[in-house]
Design an enzyme around this catalytic site. Structure first.
Site, PDB file in Angstrom:
ATOM      1  N   GLU A  64      32.721  39.944 -45.774  1.00 60.10           N
ATOM      2  CA  GLU A  64      32.628  41.044 -44.814  1.00 60.10           C
ATOM      3  C   GLU A  64      33.863  41.938 -44.940  1.00 60.10           C
ATOM      4  O   GLU A  64      34.921  41.494 -45.406  1.00 60.10           O
ATOM      5  CB  GLU A  64      32.570  40.415 -43.401  1.00 60.10           C
ATOM      6  CG  GLU A  64      32.483  41.423 -42.279  1.00 60.10           C
ATOM      7  CD  GLU A  64      32.129  40.772 -40.940  1.00 60.10           C
ATOM      8  OE1 GLU A  64      32.179  39.532 -40.826  1.00 60.10           O
ATOM      9  OE2 GLU A  64      31.812  41.524 -39.998  1.00 60.10           O
ATOM     10  N   ASN A 104      22.303  42.023 -38.012  1.00 58.75           N
ATOM     11  CA  ASN A 104      23.111  40.796 -37.984  1.00 58.75           C
ATOM     12  C   ASN A 104      23.419  40.448 -36.541  1.00 58.75           C
ATOM     13  O   ASN A 104      23.821  41.328 -35.765  1.00 58.75           O
ATOM     14  CB  ASN A 104      24.435  41.016 -38.731  1.00 58.75           C
ATOM     15  CG  ASN A 104      25.431  39.879 -38.496  1.00 58.75           C
ATOM     16  OD1 ASN A 104      25.275  38.788 -39.044  1.00 58.75           O
ATOM     17  ND2 ASN A 104      26.432  40.118 -37.660  1.00 58.75           N
ATOM     18  N   GLU A 105      23.239  39.194 -36.194  1.00 57.49           N
ATOM     19  CA  GLU A 105      23.556  38.725 -34.828  1.00 57.49           C
ATOM     20  C   GLU A 105      23.123  39.771 -33.795  1.00 57.49           C
ATOM     21  O   GLU A 105      23.937  40.240 -32.987  1.00 57.49           O
ATOM     22  CB  GLU A 105      25.039  38.362 -34.692  1.00 57.49           C
ATOM     23  CG  GLU A 105      25.396  37.181 -35.587  1.00 57.49           C
ATOM     24  CD  GLU A 105      26.725  36.493 -35.282  1.00 57.49           C
ATOM     25  OE1 GLU A 105      27.498  36.984 -34.434  1.00 57.49           O
ATOM     26  OE2 GLU A 105      26.978  35.438 -35.892  1.00 57.49           O
ATOM     27  N   TYR A 119      28.872  27.988 -36.510  1.00 58.12           N
ATOM     28  CA  TYR A 119      30.242  27.700 -36.931  1.00 58.12           C
ATOM     29  C   TYR A 119      30.712  26.372 -36.338  1.00 58.12           C
ATOM     30  O   TYR A 119      30.405  26.062 -35.180  1.00 58.12           O
ATOM     31  CB  TYR A 119      31.191  28.818 -36.473  1.00 58.12           C
ATOM     32  CG  TYR A 119      31.054  30.071 -37.317  1.00 58.12           C
ATOM     33  CD1 TYR A 119      31.690  30.167 -38.546  1.00 58.12           C
ATOM     34  CD2 TYR A 119      30.272  31.140 -36.895  1.00 58.12           C
ATOM     35  CE1 TYR A 119      31.565  31.303 -39.336  1.00 58.12           C
ATOM     36  CE2 TYR A 119      30.137  32.280 -37.681  1.00 58.12           C
ATOM     37  CZ  TYR A 119      30.792  32.352 -38.906  1.00 58.12           C
ATOM     38  OH  TYR A 119      30.666  33.467 -39.692  1.00 58.12           O
ATOM     39  N   GLU A 122      25.536  32.309 -42.093  1.00 54.96           N
ATOM     40  CA  GLU A 122      26.954  32.190 -41.702  1.00 54.96           C
ATOM     41  C   GLU A 122      27.175  30.769 -41.231  1.00 54.96           C
ATOM     42  O   GLU A 122      26.540  30.324 -40.266  1.00 54.96           O
ATOM     43  CB  GLU A 122      27.327  33.196 -40.607  1.00 54.96           C
ATOM     44  CG  GLU A 122      27.405  34.614 -41.113  1.00 54.96           C
ATOM     45  CD  GLU A 122      27.969  35.597 -40.091  1.00 54.96           C
ATOM     46  OE1 GLU A 122      28.805  35.201 -39.253  1.00 54.96           O
ATOM     47  OE2 GLU A 122      27.546  36.772 -40.138  1.00 54.96           O
ATOM     48  N   GLN A 152      34.046  32.794 -45.243  1.00 61.95           N
ATOM     49  CA  GLN A 152      33.789  33.988 -45.980  1.00 61.95           C
ATOM     50  C   GLN A 152      34.575  34.099 -47.276  1.00 61.95           C
ATOM     51  O   GLN A 152      35.554  34.832 -47.332  1.00 61.95           O
ATOM     52  CB  GLN A 152      34.176  35.216 -45.160  1.00 61.95           C
ATOM     53  CG  GLN A 152      33.521  35.408 -43.845  1.00 61.95           C
ATOM     54  CD  GLN A 152      33.630  36.857 -43.343  1.00 61.95           C
ATOM     55  OE1 GLN A 152      34.199  37.724 -43.979  1.00 61.95           O
ATOM     56  NE2 GLN A 152      33.078  37.093 -42.165  1.00 61.95           N
TER      57      GLN A 152
HETATM   58  O1  AHR Z   1      32.252  35.678 -39.754  1.00 62.13           O
HETATM   59  C1  AHR Z   1      32.871  36.294 -38.678  1.00 62.13           C
HETATM   60  C2  AHR Z   1      31.873  36.827 -37.680  1.00 62.13           C
HETATM   61  O2  AHR Z   1      31.182  35.760 -37.104  1.00 62.13           O
HETATM   62  C3  AHR Z   1      30.780  37.694 -38.227  1.00 62.13           C
HETATM   63  O3  AHR Z   1      31.176  39.024 -38.352  1.00 62.13           O
HETATM   64  C4  AHR Z   1      29.713  37.583 -37.191  1.00 62.13           C
HETATM   65  O4  AHR Z   1      28.422  37.758 -37.722  1.00 62.13           O
HETATM   66  C5  AHR Z   1      29.932  36.197 -36.610  1.00 62.13           C
HETATM   67  O5  AHR Z   1      29.973  36.201 -35.250  1.00 62.13           O
END
Ligand code: AHR
Length: 505
Positions: A46, A185-186, A253, A309, A358
């Site tokens: 990103e 995205n999201e 995450y 992600e 990332q």
């Molecule tokens: O990877 C960091 C952020 O995490 C990304 O921009 C977003 O899609 C997610 O919340």
């Protein structure tokens, strides 16, 4: 009496040193099964911190040392330009002569100036150099269907049109035929704060204007759930046109503590080690439960679950810009990567694409850079070891694992996956999460003939061990000699906190 005391003393010693032989049993079957898509081994980059600028793109050039390292692990796909950044990105700002490109503000990640020197052409050149498929996340949150549709024409139309000619004028004659295309995205968060009902309607609208140009059929990916938001998955599966949807995404995450205080990437004890691993293993539940919902609407499993992600998110390294999300990467993080990839492999009937967040200098990176120096993280080495699974046929595993117990919590110490590649070779990846106890894994191989075994191991003295610019090879793979044939069984002695990948001969 004396015997009893001796036995007790031995048991005490064993408990204190953790040398008791923990046993695990594994059965691997060679049956007809799904293939592990190479796209599960994808990555995400990103416009955030030093991932693109001062990462991939340094001094107005693509860094070839990074490209070479990524080629070596066969990176199959690179997702771009975000993340949250995708829904504020306007592609026209970043084409044409670089000195004339618009200067914008990256309002999500640190309010820094975005000079747009890295845009569509640079990204697609990067993918070409790596030899990977592009995966672009289009802007739904602050863009329009027209803008998205124009971008696709610019990218993929081979005929005569103003936009295709503009591409030619900017130095690219042939279309790129980009196929993986994210519609936002999201969208439940930074991508527009939408409800699933509202997003489903938006998706239908935007997807309608994502045209398949000749020779460039699109693989549309809807913006999916935030981890366990199963309602989001349900509403999408019910409302979006599945026949022209290639996948729906899911983001998850791993956090050791909580979102405010995530925990240090380097200074942590067994409490954070355990909780991060326990949280990473939640991926199994998330993938399973999202799959159950998808199965209801798509029993033929045509629509992919795309975990685009994932990875561990820690506190940023002290002294760095907190908005840049720069974190170190330890052996613990390698165990997280290896365990997550085992989960994806074992669910390859539904999980057909994924992207670790990332790649360079941000979150769970493969690569860290410091000016012209570069290092490979422990996580990079996992992707190197596991590349053998790309496009290989999954061999289902059945595993009995001892528990790794910490305080009142416990998780399975061992996880595994296996595959047979196109040339017939069988690979088995094993992880022992227990930080103190070795585990003997006794494996039955059903329907597999073999005579010998070779392997590589990734481990280190401490689970906090990291690679630094002074000691870039502290954590790196080595030859593994702890696997042998005993009768018909494969017996593997897994050291504490280790990843082992075996090849049967
Ligand atoms: O990877 C960091 C952020 O995490 C990304 O921009 C977003 O899609 C997610 O919340």
């Amino acid at each position: 009496m004396r015997m009893k005391v001796a036995a007790l003393a031995f048991l005490l010693l064993v408990a204190m040193t953790g040398i008791q032989a923990q046993q695990s049993t594994l059965t691997i079957r060679d049956t007809s099964g799904p293939v592990i898509s190479r796209f599960v081994y994808g990555h995400f980059s990103e416009h955030l911190g030093r991932c693109i600028y001062d990462g991939f793109w340094t001094g107005d050039k693509i860094r070839m040392d990074i490209v070479d390292a990524l080629k070596k692990i066969k990176v199959p796909m690179l997702r771009w330009p975000g993340g949250c950044f995708a829904d504020q990105y306007h592609w026209r700002d970043a084409i044409g002569p670089r000195d004339q490109r618009k200067k914008t503000v990256n309002t999500t990640w640190g309010m820094v100036t975005e000079d747009n020197s890295f845009g569509t052409h640079e990204y697609l050149e990067l993918c070409h150099l790596i030899g990977c498929e592009p995966y672009i996340a289009g802007n739904v949150g602050s863009g329009t269907p027209e803008e998205m549709s124009n971008w696709l024409e610019y990218l993929n139309f081979n005929g005569k049109s103003t936009l295709a000619d503009l591409r030619r004028q900017n130095g690219r004659d042939q279309p790129w035929n980009v196929s993986f295309w994210g519609v936002g995205n999201e969208s439940w968060g930074c991508g527009g704060n939408m409800t699933p009902e509202y997003y489903s309607t938006q998706y239908r609208r935007y997807a309608e204007f994502c045209k398949n140009y000749p020779g460039a059929p699109l693989k549309l990916i809807a913006s999916g759930a935030n981890g366990d938001d199963y309602n989001w998955t349900e509403v999408l599966m019910k409302n979006i046109p599945l026949r022209n949807t290639w996948g729906i995404s899911m983001h998850y995450y791993t956090i050791a503590r909580n979102w405010q205080h995530k925990g240090s990437a380097t200074q942590f004890g067994e409490d954070d080690y355990f909780s991060a691993l326990a949280n990473c293993l939640r991926m199994e539940e998330l993938v399973s439960k999202n799959s159950v919902i998808m199965n209801k609407y798509d029993p033929a499993k045509k629509v992919a679950l795309v975990v685009d992600e994932w990875g561990i998110w820690t506190d940023p390294e002290p002294g760095t810009n907190p908005a840049f999300l720069y974190q170190q990467n330890s052996l613990r993080d390698a165990l997280i990567a290896a365990s997550t990839l085992n989960i994806f492999n074992n669910h390859c009937d539904r999980v057909k694409m994924a992207a670790l967040a990332q790649t360079v200098n941000v979150l769970q990176s493969l690569i860290l850079t410091d000016k012209d120096k570069m290092l490979l993280t422990p996580t990079y080495h996992v992707f190197d070891l596991y590349k053998v699974h790309q496009d290989a046929k999954l061999l289902p595993v059945q595993l009995e694992s001892p528990d790794y117990v910490y305080g009142s919590g416990k998780i399975p110490a061992v996880n595994a996956s296996a595959s047979r590649d196109a040339s017939g070779l069988v690979h088995i990846s094993l992880v022992n999460l227990d930080p103190a106890k070795k585990v003997t894994v006794r494996t039955e191989l059903k329907g597999i003939s073999w005579n010998g075994v070779e392997g590589r191991i990734l481990t280190s003295a401490n689970f906090t061990d990291v690679n630094t610019f002074d000691h870039p090879d502290k954590v790196k793979p080595a030859a593994f000699t702890g696997a042998k044939k005993e009768g018909g069984q494969l017996v593997v002695e897994m050291p504490p906190h280790s990843v082992v990948v075996l090849e049967l001969k």
